[in-house]
Scaffold this motif. Sequence first.
Motif, PDB file in Angstrom:
ATOM      1  N   SER A 167      -2.920  -4.698  -3.756  1.00 17.56           N
ATOM      2  CA  SER A 167      -3.766  -3.734  -3.048  1.00 17.56           C
ATOM      3  C   SER A 167      -3.138  -2.347  -3.131  1.00 17.56           C
ATOM      4  CB  SER A 167      -3.915  -4.136  -1.581  1.00 17.56           C
ATOM      5  OG  SER A 167      -2.695  -3.968  -0.885  1.00 17.56           O
ATOM      6  N   GLY A 168      -3.933  -1.313  -2.860  1.00 10.59           N
ATOM      7  CA  GLY A 168      -3.426   0.045  -2.912  1.00 10.59           C
ATOM      8  C   GLY A 168      -2.260   0.264  -1.962  1.00 10.59           C
ATOM      9  N   GLY A 169      -2.346  -0.330  -0.760  1.00 15.54           N
ATOM     10  CA  GLY A 169      -1.273  -0.181   0.208  1.00 15.54           C
ATOM     11  C   GLY A 169       0.027  -0.801  -0.270  1.00 15.54           C
ATOM     12  N   ASN A 170      -0.061  -1.977  -0.908  1.00 16.25           N
ATOM     13  CA  ASN A 170       1.146  -2.639  -1.407  1.00 16.25           C
ATOM     14  C   ASN A 170       1.714  -1.934  -2.636  1.00 16.25           C
ATOM     15  OD1 ASN A 170       1.677  -4.951   0.365  1.00 16.25           O
ATOM     16  ND2 ASN A 170      -0.360  -5.609  -0.243  1.00 16.25           N
ATOM     17  N   VAL A 218       6.312  -5.553   1.038  1.00 16.40           N
ATOM     18  CA  VAL A 218       5.352  -5.530  -0.065  1.00 16.40           C
ATOM     19  C   VAL A 218       4.800  -6.952  -0.250  1.00 16.40           C
ATOM     20  CG1 VAL A 218       4.987  -5.033  -2.505  1.00 16.40           C
ATOM     21  CG2 VAL A 218       6.632  -3.677  -1.179  1.00 16.40           C
ATOM     22  N   LYS A 219       3.506  -7.090  -0.095  1.00 14.49           N
ATOM     23  CA  LYS A 219       2.890  -8.413  -0.232  1.00 14.49           C
ATOM     24  C   LYS A 219       2.457  -8.619  -1.683  1.00 14.49           C
ATOM     25  CE  LYS A 219       1.299  -8.903   4.556  1.00 14.49           C
ATOM     26  NZ  LYS A 219       2.061  -7.747   5.060  1.00 14.49           N
ATOM     27  N   THR A 220       3.173  -9.497  -2.386  1.00 16.64           N
ATOM     28  CA  THR A 220       2.860  -9.827  -3.774  1.00 16.64           C
ATOM     29  C   THR A 220       3.042 -11.325  -3.979  1.00 16.64           C
ATOM     30  OG1 THR A 220       3.477  -9.433  -6.089  1.00 16.64           O
ATOM     31  CG2 THR A 220       5.235  -9.262  -4.460  1.00 16.64           C
ATOM     32  N   PRO A 221       2.135 -11.988  -4.716  1.00 19.88           N
ATOM     33  CA  PRO A 221       2.266 -13.436  -4.914  1.00 19.88           C
ATOM     34  C   PRO A 221       3.601 -13.823  -5.537  1.00 19.88           C
ATOM     35  CG  PRO A 221       0.098 -12.682  -5.619  1.00 19.88           C
ATOM     36  CD  PRO A 221       0.906 -11.458  -5.326  1.00 19.88           C
ATOM     37  N   GLU A 222       4.023 -13.087  -6.559  1.00 24.46           N
ATOM     38  CA  GLU A 222       5.287 -13.327  -7.249  1.00 24.46           C
ATOM     39  C   GLU A 222       5.868 -11.976  -7.669  1.00 24.46           C
ATOM     40  OE1 GLU A 222       6.635 -16.243  -7.588  1.00 24.46           O
ATOM     41  OE2 GLU A 222       4.952 -17.548  -7.030  1.00 24.46           O
ATOM     42  N   LEU A 223       7.176 -11.950  -7.903  1.00 27.06           N
ATOM     43  CA  LEU A 223       7.795 -10.716  -8.392  1.00 27.06           C
ATOM     44  C   LEU A 223       7.252 -10.308  -9.747  1.00 27.06           C
ATOM     45  CD1 LEU A 223      11.576 -11.149  -7.434  1.00 27.06           C
ATOM     46  CD2 LEU A 223       9.922  -9.577  -6.411  1.00 27.06           C
TER      47      LEU A 223
END
Length: 510
Positions: free
Chosen positions: A405-408, A392-397
Amino acid sequence: MQDPSVEMRGIVKKFGSVTASDQVDFSANAGEIHALLGENGAGKSTVMSMLSGVYRADEGEILLHGQPAKIRSPKDAALLGVGMVFQNFRLVQSLTAAENIVLGEKSSFWRGSKWIKNKHKEIEGLAEQFGLKFPVDRPIWQLSVGEQQRVEIVKTLYRGAEIIILDEPTSVLTPGEVEQLFATLQVMKQAGKTVIMTTHKMKEVMASSDRISVMRKGKMIATLATAETDELELARLMVGREVEITRQEREAAAGDPLLIVNNLEVAADHGRKALDGLSLKVCEGEIVGVAGVAGNGQKELAEVLTGLRTWKNGEIIFDGEPVKSASVRGAIDSGISHVPENRMKSGLAGRLGSVDNLLFKSYRSSDHSRFGFLKAAKNRSWSQELVERFNVKTPELDTPVQQLSGGNQQKLLFAREVSRQPKLMVAVHPTQGLDVGAAAGVHELLMELRGTGSGVLLISEDLDELLQLSDRILVIYNGSIIGESDHEHADRENIGLLMAGIRNKEASAI
């Protein structure tokens, strides 16, 4: 060689610090069907929104038929002959099809019956010319989804569009309706129209388009003649790596029956019968696909199985025990996971971060709380492990998941549901709106669940997805299962006929 009917040069569009469109060049010709592909966030919708006047470009120029065009609003675009048919239709449900089409014409509603009759004839003639017949005097709410799309297309043609943009046009159609749409696109092409189609569905792109443009991360990567490429090359261009998109082959692995549903009757929100004597079975280590056009009871079926809706008659047996009443907590505790149709409406809390969203179904357990207090440090470490495991690509938790994004978002949702090691996964349209790379990741997760002995009920309108993943495919129509086929013998044409409620000898036999 003729000049392109549409030419976009050096188009740049920024939203704050994010560059959605980075020096994009794009062109399409009259008498051409041009497909535009790209992952979620690649920028293709942004580019088409600038062509249709929804957004204004920060830099670059747009030429129509060789002449510079200033497109500052959808009205400007319409006056210049550009029309867009959106995935979510812009129709007034209480008005008739004809009234929707003439809506906006000066003084259109106080004119006499003769004017209305002439308009009906004009609209019927236009619809017949392009193979788009529908009852012009019937209210929109009484039309099927396919008929509503035809109204939208005719509305665009009626208003003089020579350049027609179709946004994910096949996402709500049966296979038969898809074929009818492609026939219409060919008529448009022969009439000299420019057709630009955005879609995620590779087979349909290959079957219908003349050229294909691929975007990735805001840039135009390539424009190819459809006859000179294939699905694997397009997938690689879209995501920048090789993607497996072939039908999943597998050995039979189904175990004991896990879920048994007998003669289920369920009412919809407005009181009518949504499920009418529905019966099905899901075994351990099996993916059972449910094919059907939206509105045939799929939503209610998923809600009943996950404790969100009660049922009137029939029985549900899960893991050898009868289910006596609807209970979300009971479904969770018994080992049923749920990936809902609308991930941001009923799957995730958009304003909260990854940690909170991952804890929603397990915060009461001793692993995550003690004496009513959450174990903050341990939960954060656990969440980080899941985010990394599911990529999961996220800047921070703590970044709100609505900013992903929808995919993440979908991968985060799967991370929560799969981490519970469910006995049964109820997945509803799990790849809807996802690009080919994100969809492939979701498919891998479903196959992994199957491999660990979990049962999967896969509810989808994407027949390609069902054919690729399912051990068995059931067809739902008017709240009942009217056909069944195993993985080896599943036939696209027969399943498509059943989805439309049409039975023939072959279809009845599946």
